[in-house]
Every structure is written in structure tokens, then in C-alpha cells.
Design an enzyme around this catalytic site. Structure first.
Site, PDB file in Angstrom:
ATOM      1  N   ILE A 124       0.832  -1.194   0.000  1.00 26.62           N
ATOM      2  CA  ILE A 124       0.000   0.000   0.000  1.00 26.62           C
ATOM      3  C   ILE A 124       0.876   1.258   0.000  1.00 26.62           C
ATOM      4  O   ILE A 124       1.627   1.503   0.947  1.00 26.62           O
ATOM      5  CB  ILE A 124      -0.971  -0.005   1.210  1.00 26.62           C
ATOM      6  CG1 ILE A 124      -1.748  -1.328   1.248  1.00 26.62           C
ATOM      7  CG2 ILE A 124      -1.903   1.199   1.144  1.00 26.62           C
ATOM      8  CD1 ILE A 124      -2.471  -1.700  -0.040  1.00 26.62           C
TER       9      ILE A 124
ATOM     10  N   ARG B  54      -5.540   4.740 -14.337  1.00 24.92           N
ATOM     11  CA  ARG B  54      -4.728   4.243 -15.469  1.00 24.92           C
ATOM     12  C   ARG B  54      -4.223   5.388 -16.334  1.00 24.92           C
ATOM     13  O   ARG B  54      -3.103   5.338 -16.848  1.00 24.92           O
ATOM     14  CB  ARG B  54      -5.557   3.242 -16.292  1.00 24.92           C
ATOM     15  CG  ARG B  54      -5.614   1.932 -15.570  1.00 24.92           C
ATOM     16  CD  ARG B  54      -6.506   0.902 -16.159  1.00 24.92           C
ATOM     17  NE  ARG B  54      -6.522  -0.213 -15.185  1.00 24.92           N
ATOM     18  CZ  ARG B  54      -7.457  -1.119 -15.099  1.00 24.92           C
ATOM     19  NH1 ARG B  54      -8.473  -1.102 -15.929  1.00 24.92           N
ATOM     20  NH2 ARG B  54      -7.380  -2.066 -14.186  1.00 24.92           N
TER      21      ARG B  54
ATOM     22  N   GLN C 106      24.646   5.946 -37.023  1.00 27.60           N
ATOM     23  CA  GLN C 106      23.271   5.613 -37.399  1.00 27.60           C
ATOM     24  C   GLN C 106      22.591   4.722 -36.347  1.00 27.60           C
ATOM     25  O   GLN C 106      21.374   4.846 -36.105  1.00 27.60           O
ATOM     26  CB  GLN C 106      23.248   4.922 -38.760  1.00 27.60           C
ATOM     27  CG  GLN C 106      21.876   4.938 -39.388  1.00 27.60           C
ATOM     28  CD  GLN C 106      21.860   4.311 -40.760  1.00 27.60           C
ATOM     29  OE1 GLN C 106      22.388   3.215 -40.968  1.00 27.60           O
ATOM     30  NE2 GLN C 106      21.274   5.006 -41.715  1.00 27.60           N
TER      31      GLN C 106
ATOM     32  N   GLY D 109      26.000   4.041 -22.235  1.00 27.16           N
ATOM     33  CA  GLY D 109      27.071   3.085 -21.954  1.00 27.16           C
ATOM     34  C   GLY D 109      27.221   2.870 -20.452  1.00 27.16           C
ATOM     35  O   GLY D 109      26.225   2.798 -19.724  1.00 27.16           O
TER      36      GLY D 109
ATOM     37  N   GLU E 250      -1.995  -0.256 -11.016  1.00 25.89           N
ATOM     38  CA  GLU E 250      -3.323   0.076 -11.588  1.00 25.89           C
ATOM     39  C   GLU E 250      -3.747  -0.946 -12.635  1.00 25.89           C
ATOM     40  O   GLU E 250      -4.362  -0.605 -13.647  1.00 25.89           O
ATOM     41  CB  GLU E 250      -3.319   1.485 -12.216  1.00 25.89           C
ATOM     42  CG  GLU E 250      -3.068   2.603 -11.249  1.00 25.89           C
ATOM     43  CD  GLU E 250      -4.232   2.899 -10.312  1.00 25.89           C
ATOM     44  OE1 GLU E 250      -5.394   2.695 -10.695  1.00 25.89           O
ATOM     45  OE2 GLU E 250      -3.970   3.336  -9.175  1.00 25.89           O
TER      46      GLU E 250
END
Ligand SMILES: Cc1cc2nc3c(=O)[nH]c(=O)nc-3n(C[C@H](O)[C@H](O)[C@H](O)COP(=O)(O)OP(=O)(O)OC[C@H]3O[C@@H](n4cnc5c(N)ncnc54)[C@H](O)[C@@H]3O)c2cc1C
Length: 285
Positions: free
Chosen positions: A58, A145, A181, A241, A265
Site C-alpha cells: 500500500i 490508469r 546511425q 554506456g 493500476e
């Protein structure tokens, strides 16, 4: 689509604690996703109920002073969820936070086990009537939620922001890693997850504000945004890293905090089941 009817609160409940720090106690050692397994027992005794049993995990269980508790008032109810009732309780004799639970993240708020030993709560603190507790609890979950989804999106965005900065300053092979890339692909995916999560959250929040039923939209937002938070946190760790693994940088905290959004939730397994059920209900053949 109209919101499901929630039990009406027909009287005011007075709370003496100042300032009230509220929290919600549903989970028990043997009842998390399956709330119908709740065993915390509230037995009527004159103008009070006597409460016995345990709640666990809780949030605010130690710091909080005023909580909504889901308890079993009818052990023979069929189906069992109809034997659950919601109470507002304040800490007092017979109600203790017995144990602080240690966890890997989310350390800014305590998590505790609560023990009720013949704790007496006034019958006037019953919310919505006996047997209505399950519906009270589930009725609050759409908003909960959307809240967790926003926290997941926040983690995803923070992971992205740290990574965009770091990738431009860290150099390997004579150039910033942002020019490799492989790193660009990560940044592109991370940024797309953030925007998609935000749009899903906005869609669910708009439906909620308009008073529409939005369990599917809230479930999609919660599922996608919390997974985005976890994926972006892990990608940020890769981009940083060894420094991502260091306690001196903020990334490790994101990695420790993010998984909770996939659990709290309603777990993400349950969100996908809720989405599928709603899809089928809204598209009958
Ligand atoms: C830091 C933290 C704070 C929390 N704060 C609160 C709080 O303030 N109040 C509160 O009441 N609770 C709180 N919780 C508890 C949380 O809501 C539960 O952990 C959550 O509902 C899952 O229950 P469980 O852990 O018992 O998992 P279980 O219900 O035992 O589930 C275990 C696994 O089985 C899966 N599973 C279960 N049933 C199904 C099914 N039908 N189909 C498919 N998969 C299924 C789950 O998705 C999960 O992967 C907190 C938990 C944490 C970790």
C-alpha cells in the site's frame, strides 16, 4: 458511450486528520489482480464494523493517515465480488502499518503492509452501500490508469531528453555518437514512442473529461505509455554506456522506476485483455 453507473455517495464522511494524506488499499498477500479473492473481513457490530486482516503493497501506508479500504462484508456472496464493500478509515488503535516494504525503485513514496486487528470503523464510513465496493474500486481505475500512463510517458520523455543531450557530447571514433546511425535509430524510435504515448493519453483523458466510458482508451494509454517508459529507459542506458549504469547519472533511476508503471493500476497483461474484451463488445457480429 455513457460511463458505467457508479455507487452514489449519499452522505458526507468526516475526516479528522489534518492535512489528510489519502491512499487506497486494495491489494492483499493473496489478492492483487484478482480482487474477488480479497479476505480482509469487516463484520457489522452495532453502528460500527470490526475489521480484521492484512493489506500489502500500500503506497503511503506509513506516511498516509486517511485511506479507502476494500473489505469483505459477505463471505458467502456469489459471485464473491458482490461481497466486497469500500470504507474510509483513519489510523487508530487496532490499525498499524506493520512493515515497510523494500523495493528497487519509486523510493520517494513508502510502500507498506497494513494489519487490522479488531479495528473499529464507524458504519457511517461505508461508501456507496454494502456489496458496492468492487464497483467503487473498479470505477476509479480509468482515471488511475490515465495517471499511470502519464507517469510512464514522463519517464519515456526524460530518457529521451537525457539521451539527445548525451549523444551530442559523447564522442567515439572522432565524432559525437549522435552521428552514428545505430544511435540515431534508437533516438528516432524513442521520440516516436513519446509522441504516440502522449496522443493515446490525450485521447483517453478527453473521453474521461467528457464523461464517456473509456476503459479501452485508458487501457491502451496505460499499456503503451508504461511500456514506452521501460523501453526508453533501457535504450537510454545503452546510449549512455557505462554511465547509464552509474549511480552518478539519472538513467539508472529511470530504469528502476519504469517497471512499476507496467504493474500498478492493473498489470499490462490485464490491460491487453481489457482492450480485447472492449473491442469485441463494441464490434458484435
Ligand atoms: C510499488 C508498488 C506500489 C503499489 N501501490 C499499491 C496501492 O497503493 N494500493 C494497492 O491496493 N495496491 C498497490 N500495489 C499493488 C499492485 O496493484 C499489484 O501488485 C498489482 O495489482 C498486481 O497484483 P499482484 O502483484 O498480486 O500480481 P498477481 O495478481 O499475482 O499477478 C501475477 C502475474 O500474473 C498475471 N495475471 C494475473 N491474472 C491474470 C489473468 N487473468 N490473465 C493473464 N495474466 C494474469 C499478472 O499480469 C502478473 O503478470 C502496489 C504495488 C507496487 C509494486
Amino acid at each position: 458511450m455513457a460511463k458505467a453507473n457508479l455507487p452514489e455517495i449519499t452522505h458526507s464522511i468526516s475526516i479528522d486528520v489534518e492535512p489528510p494524506v489519502a491512499y487506497l488499499a486494495l491489494t492483499e498477500p493473496d489478492a492483487g489482480t484478482d480482487l474477488s479473492a480479497i479476505r480482509l473481513r469487516a463484520t457489522k457490530d452495532g453502528d460500527h464494523y470490526v475489521v480484521n486482516g492484512t493489506k500489502t503493497w500500500i503506497s503511503n501506508g506509513i506516511e498516509g493517515n486517511c485511506l479507502a479500504v476494500l473489505a469483505r462484508t459477505d463471505p458467502k456472496a456469489d459471485p464473491p465480488r458482490k461481497g466486497l464493500s469500500m470504507f474510509i478509515m483513519e489510523k487508530g488503535p487496532g490499525f498499524t502499518a506493520s512493515r515497510k516494504l523494500e523495493k528497487i525503485g519509486y523510493k520517494g513514496i513508502d510502500s507498506a503492509e497494513l494489519v487490522f486487528d479488531n479495528f473499529r470503523v464507524p458504519a457511517a464510513n461505508l461508501v456507496g452501500g454494502e456489496g458496492k465496493g468492487f464497483y467503487c474500486a473498479v470505477g476509479g481505475l480509468e482515471l488511475g490508469r490515465i495517471n499511470v500512463a502519464a507517469r510512464g510517458a514522463g519517464i519515456a520523455k526524460a530518457a529521451l531528453d537525457y539521451s539527445v543531450q548525451y549523444a551530442q557530447t559523447r564522442k567515439t571514433f572522432g565524432k559525437p555518437i549522435a552521428q552514428h546511425q545505430a544511435i540515431q535509430l534508437k533516438l528516432g524510435e524513442m521520440a516516436t514512442r513519446v509522441e504516440a504515448a502522449r496522443l493515446l493519453i490525450e485521447q483517453a483523458a478527453r473521453a474521461y473529461d467528457a464523461g464517456q466510458r473509456c476503459d479501452m482508451e485508458a487501457g491502451m494509454a496505460k499499456y503503451f505509455a508504461s511500456e514506452a517508459g521501460l523501453e526508453n529507459a533501457l535504450e537510454a542506458m545503452r546510449i549512455h554506456g557505462a554511465y547509464g549504469y552509474s549511480k552518478e547519472y539519472p538513467i539508472e533511476r529511470l530504469v528502476r522506476d519504469a517497471p512499476l508503471m507496467c504493474i500498478g493500476e492493473g498489470t499490462n497483461e490485464m490491460q491487453r485483455i481489457i482492450i480485447a474484451r472492449q473491442l469485441i463488445e463494441r464490434n458484435p457480429v
